[in-house]
Design an enzyme around this catalytic site. Structure first.
Site: not given
Length: 217
Positions: A79, A181, A183
């Site tokens: 990001c 992202h 994750e």
């Protein structure tokens, strides 16, 4: 062997948890020496690029990241971690960034809902082991108001449309960076982390097998 850079940004826990789901243990550290000793480095990012660069400079991490990239060691930036790699950002007025990728960080076009929050497709522009097992145009999770606009288009490995065709994945040698992202992106995000770690730790395909451009259709 795997470190997550702590320079005062949030989101460190979710990145560490994602790595743990893959069966690895990552060390969250603010120590430049730990980062230099690592086999794989993850640079998360939350907030404004200019503020992030200031924090990296103040912590001594900016020069560490520059050194890792110059030495072609495995780094995964996420990001704002992607945005700080560029030459400059227009967020909050012009601000110098790390200068590792020529180009600027620009605000998303007017007339759109900003920030860009939610799932969006990533079009793969290169054939690279980072995309192994991930279908073209898979969805990933985005949260941002600005985007990376590299002058050096050879680093653009994936693009996403949101009012503009923006760089959502950049790859330069062993540096990988995503605007989204991983994750927060479910199985495809975990697979991207897995591909990176497999290459970084010598458990997967060698880096030299990428990166070849995919012809436009």
């Amino acid at each position: 062997m795997i470190v997550i850079v702590d320079y005062g940004a949030g989101n460190l826990g979710s990145v560490a948890n994602a790595i743990a789901k893959l069966g690895y243990k990552a060390k969250v550290t603010e120590r430049p020496g730990d980062v230099l000793d690592a086999a794989a480095v993850i640079l998360p990012g939350v907030g404004a690029a200019g503020d992030t660069v200031d924090s990296l400079e103040a912590s001594g991490m900016a020069d560490v990241i520059r050194r890792l990239v110059y030495e072609r060691r495995p780094v995964f930036a996420v990001c704002v971690g992607l945005q700080v790699l560029l030459s400059s950002t227009e967020e909050g007025g012009w601000h110098d960034c790390l200068g590792l990728i020529r180009g600027s960080v620009r605000r998303l076009p007017a007339g759109l809902k900003i920030p860009h929050v939610g799932w969006n497709q990533v079009k793969q522009r290169v054939d690279h082991p980072m995309f192994d097992g991930i279908p073209d145009e898979a969805n990933f999770y985005f949260v941002h108001s600005y985007y990376a606009d590299p002058d050096d288009t050879s680093v653009i490995a994936g693009t996403t449309d949101y009012g503009v065709s923006m760089c959502s994945v950049a790859i330069k040698d062993k540096l990988v960076a995503t605007q989204f992202h991983p994750e927060k992106s479910g199985n495809w995000g975990l697979k991207m982390y897995s591909n990176f770690l497999n290459m970084a730790l010598g458990e997967g395909k060698p880096w030299e097998t990428g990166k070849q451009s995919i012809p436009a259709t």
